[in-house]
Design a protein around this motif. Structure first.
Motif, PDB file in Angstrom:
ATOM      1  N   ALA A  16     -12.192   2.872   3.370  1.00 56.88           N
ATOM      2  CA  ALA A  16     -12.731   2.988   2.046  1.00 56.88           C
ATOM      3  C   ALA A  16     -13.125   4.487   1.882  1.00 56.88           C
ATOM      4  O   ALA A  16     -14.084   4.691   1.063  1.00 56.88           O
ATOM      5  N   LEU A  17     -12.547   5.396   2.921  1.00 55.16           N
ATOM      6  CA  LEU A  17     -12.694   6.765   2.782  1.00 55.16           C
ATOM      7  C   LEU A  17     -11.619   7.614   1.784  1.00 55.16           C
ATOM      8  O   LEU A  17     -11.928   8.529   1.496  1.00 55.16           O
ATOM      9  N   ASP A  18     -10.737   6.691   1.561  1.00 51.65           N
ATOM     10  CA  ASP A  18      -9.647   7.347   0.770  1.00 51.65           C
ATOM     11  C   ASP A  18      -9.222   6.258  -0.216  1.00 51.65           C
ATOM     12  O   ASP A  18      -9.324   5.154   0.194  1.00 51.65           O
ATOM     13  N   LYS A  19      -8.471   6.389  -1.556  1.00 54.39           N
ATOM     14  CA  LYS A  19      -7.909   5.588  -2.126  1.00 54.39           C
ATOM     15  C   LYS A  19      -6.540   5.769  -2.188  1.00 54.39           C
ATOM     16  O   LYS A  19      -5.796   6.953  -2.286  1.00 54.39           O
ATOM     17  N   PRO A  20      -5.649   4.489  -2.455  1.00 56.42           N
ATOM     18  CA  PRO A  20      -4.393   4.484  -2.280  1.00 56.42           C
ATOM     19  C   PRO A  20      -3.819   4.983  -3.548  1.00 56.42           C
ATOM     20  O   PRO A  20      -4.346   4.736  -4.665  1.00 56.42           O
ATOM     21  N   THR A  21      -2.589   5.300  -3.575  1.00 56.28           N
ATOM     22  CA  THR A  21      -1.850   5.653  -4.768  1.00 56.28           C
ATOM     23  C   THR A  21      -1.285   4.282  -5.556  1.00 56.28           C
ATOM     24  O   THR A  21      -1.336   4.302  -6.693  1.00 56.28           O
ATOM     25  N   GLY A  22      -1.119   3.192  -4.740  1.00 55.53           N
ATOM     26  CA  GLY A  22      -0.574   2.124  -5.348  1.00 55.53           C
ATOM     27  C   GLY A  22      -0.997   1.060  -4.135  1.00 55.53           C
ATOM     28  O   GLY A  22      -1.095   1.283  -3.126  1.00 55.53           O
TER      29      GLY A  22
ATOM     30  N   LEU B 226       0.687  -1.215   0.123  1.00 52.79           N
ATOM     31  CA  LEU B 226      -0.030  -0.133  -0.008  1.00 52.79           C
ATOM     32  C   LEU B 226       0.831   1.056   0.063  1.00 52.79           C
ATOM     33  O   LEU B 226       1.635   1.435   0.753  1.00 52.79           O
ATOM     34  N   LYS B 227       0.532   2.046  -0.912  1.00 55.65           N
ATOM     35  CA  LYS B 227       1.109   3.480  -1.062  1.00 55.65           C
ATOM     36  C   LYS B 227       0.201   4.452  -1.098  1.00 55.65           C
ATOM     37  O   LYS B 227      -0.615   4.454  -1.735  1.00 55.65           O
ATOM     38  N   LYS B 228       0.580   5.610  -0.556  1.00 56.51           N
ATOM     39  CA  LYS B 228      -0.294   6.907  -0.766  1.00 56.51           C
ATOM     40  C   LYS B 228       0.652   8.131  -0.811  1.00 56.51           C
ATOM     41  O   LYS B 228       1.542   8.317   0.139  1.00 56.51           O
ATOM     42  N   VAL B 229       0.513   8.748  -1.733  1.00 56.31           N
ATOM     43  CA  VAL B 229       1.286  10.022  -1.951  1.00 56.31           C
ATOM     44  C   VAL B 229       0.258  11.230  -2.228  1.00 56.31           C
ATOM     45  O   VAL B 229      -0.647  11.025  -3.033  1.00 56.31           O
ATOM     46  N   TYR B 230       0.558  12.314  -1.415  1.00 61.65           N
ATOM     47  CA  TYR B 230      -0.303  13.416  -1.582  1.00 61.65           C
ATOM     48  C   TYR B 230       0.611  14.343  -2.405  1.00 61.65           C
ATOM     49  O   TYR B 230       1.869  14.802  -1.796  1.00 61.65           O
TER      50      TYR B 230
ATOM     51  N   LYS C   8       4.509   1.327   0.655  1.00 62.54           N
ATOM     52  CA  LYS C   8       4.549  -0.173   0.634  1.00 62.54           C
ATOM     53  C   LYS C   8       4.088  -0.854   1.882  1.00 62.54           C
ATOM     54  O   LYS C   8       4.798  -1.876   2.342  1.00 62.54           O
ATOM     55  N   VAL C   9       3.085  -0.481   2.592  1.00 64.96           N
ATOM     56  CA  VAL C   9       2.587  -1.128   3.673  1.00 64.96           C
ATOM     57  C   VAL C   9       1.977  -2.525   3.408  1.00 64.96           C
ATOM     58  O   VAL C   9       1.081  -2.571   2.582  1.00 64.96           O
ATOM     59  N   SER C  10       2.459  -3.528   3.944  1.00 64.97           N
ATOM     60  CA  SER C  10       1.958  -4.913   3.935  1.00 64.97           C
ATOM     61  C   SER C  10       1.498  -5.571   5.169  1.00 64.97           C
ATOM     62  O   SER C  10       2.532  -5.442   5.947  1.00 64.97           O
ATOM     63  N   PHE C  11       0.383  -6.000   5.207  1.00 64.59           N
ATOM     64  CA  PHE C  11       0.111  -6.869   6.520  1.00 64.59           C
ATOM     65  C   PHE C  11      -1.064  -7.739   6.229  1.00 64.59           C
ATOM     66  O   PHE C  11      -1.952  -7.292   5.304  1.00 64.59           O
ATOM     67  N   SER C  12      -1.482  -8.471   7.090  1.00 63.67           N
ATOM     68  CA  SER C  12      -2.746  -9.166   6.918  1.00 63.67           C
ATOM     69  C   SER C  12      -3.276  -9.246   8.698  1.00 63.67           C
ATOM     70  O   SER C  12      -2.769  -9.137   9.518  1.00 63.67           O
TER      71      SER C  12
ATOM     72  N   GLY D 104       1.438   8.051   9.389  1.00 60.70           N
ATOM     73  CA  GLY D 104       0.840   7.524   8.355  1.00 60.70           C
ATOM     74  C   GLY D 104      -0.491   6.745   8.990  1.00 60.70           C
ATOM     75  O   GLY D 104      -1.142   6.191   7.990  1.00 60.70           O
ATOM     76  N   LYS D 105      -0.571   6.533  10.246  1.00 61.75           N
ATOM     77  CA  LYS D 105      -1.566   5.441  10.728  1.00 61.75           C
ATOM     78  C   LYS D 105      -2.938   6.105  10.384  1.00 61.75           C
ATOM     79  O   LYS D 105      -3.790   5.087  10.203  1.00 61.75           O
ATOM     80  N   THR D 106      -3.461   7.463  10.535  1.00 60.62           N
ATOM     81  CA  THR D 106      -4.466   7.928   9.893  1.00 60.62           C
ATOM     82  C   THR D 106      -4.948   7.770   8.513  1.00 60.62           C
ATOM     83  O   THR D 106      -6.003   7.313   8.257  1.00 60.62           O
ATOM     84  N   THR D 107      -3.778   7.956   7.818  1.00 61.45           N
ATOM     85  CA  THR D 107      -4.020   7.648   6.306  1.00 61.45           C
ATOM     86  C   THR D 107      -4.468   6.493   6.027  1.00 61.45           C
ATOM     87  O   THR D 107      -5.215   5.965   5.278  1.00 61.45           O
TER      88      THR D 107
END
Length: 258
Positions: A57-63, A9-13, A27-31, A47-50
């Motif tokens: 499902a309130l925001d979309k990841p960049t990747g 998971l990536k998120k770029v603003y 690149k956050v990964s966990f299950s 980055g925890k709030t993001t």
């Protein structure tokens, strides 16, 4: 069985005029396994709030990718996102998010009303939840007529009444006094023991020490994890405190702890 899968998971603003980019998640990964109780901790800006907003499902990841019960969030149509969120996710917020013009009962019923359920079914669902949370006697009261702890228990009831696959809690003890905090954490423990999967973002070491696993987010990445194992709440509290101290000193080598 994994109920939640997060991969790369990536998120770029971008800043207002697009001059600078801020990488909130890298690149956050966990299950998360079905029935787990996971706490996420990290400093402000980690980055925890993001992450929570994307999982909600309130925001979309960049990747990257998020799957809940095998449902890939990126494949859910925009028109279906609200219904997916309502049917699969329960939310507990720091500031309760209750409507003052509605009674506690009507606040709890709201997601079922939006789903088109009949009153008889809503009432039947609420009765055992209200007993478990100790709010049966105050259901007709309005949020401004009850304490913070009672408001939060009503918010928990609202989260549970849809039978969600996952409860997302954002600083659920942040606005509570010590007694109300103790009671809420006890109830969260009971709810989890009944099989409910919980993912909680918190700054509170006390709240995190009630979870089965604690993930630490640092600079947009999962930096370290602690598993409860056979630890008591008090022992897990100490492990979390030691980890946060080490993180603050910047001498800590991340990984997994048992």
């Amino acid at each position: 069985m994994s109920i939640l899968e997060v991969n790369g998971l990536k998120k770029v603003y971008s800043t207002r005029f697009g001059g600078n980019k801020v990488e909130a998640l890298k690149k956050v990964s966990f299950s998360v396994e079905e029935g787990e109780y996971v706490a996420i901790m990290g400093e402000s800006g980690s980055g925890k709030t993001t992450l929570l907003n994307i999982l909600a499902a309130l925001d979309k990841p960049t990747g990257g990718m998020v799957k809940l019960d095998g449902w890939d969030f990126s494949r859910i149509k925009e028109s279906a996102v609200a219904a997916f969120r309502r049917d699969n996710l329960g939310f507990v917020f720091q500031d309760f998010n209750l409507l003052d013009t509605f009674s506690l009962e009507d606040n709890i019923y709201l997601p079922l009303v939006l789903a088109g359920k009949h009153y008889a079914e809503m009432s039947q669902r609420l009765a055992p939840i209200a007993v478990q949370l100790g709010i049966t006697e105050i259901l007709k009261k309005y949020p401004y007529e009850v304490s913070g702890g009672q408001k939060q228990r009503a918010a928990v009831a609202r989260a549970l009444i849809t039978n969600p696959r996952l409860i997302l809690a954002d600083e659920p003890t942040g606005a509570l006094d010590s007694n109300a905090t103790e009671e809420l954490l006890r109830l969260f423990g009971e709810i989890n023991q009944n099989g409910q999967t919980i993912l909680m973002v918190t700054h509170s070491v006390k709240a995190a020490s009630h979870a089965g696993r604690v993930m630490f987010i640092k600079d947009g990445e999962v930096f370290h994890q602690i598993y409860r194992g056979n630890s008591t709440d008090e022992q897990l509290y100490q492990k979390i405190s030691d980890t946060l101290t080490a993180l603050a000193s910047k001498k800590f080598q991340g990984g997994e702890g048992r």
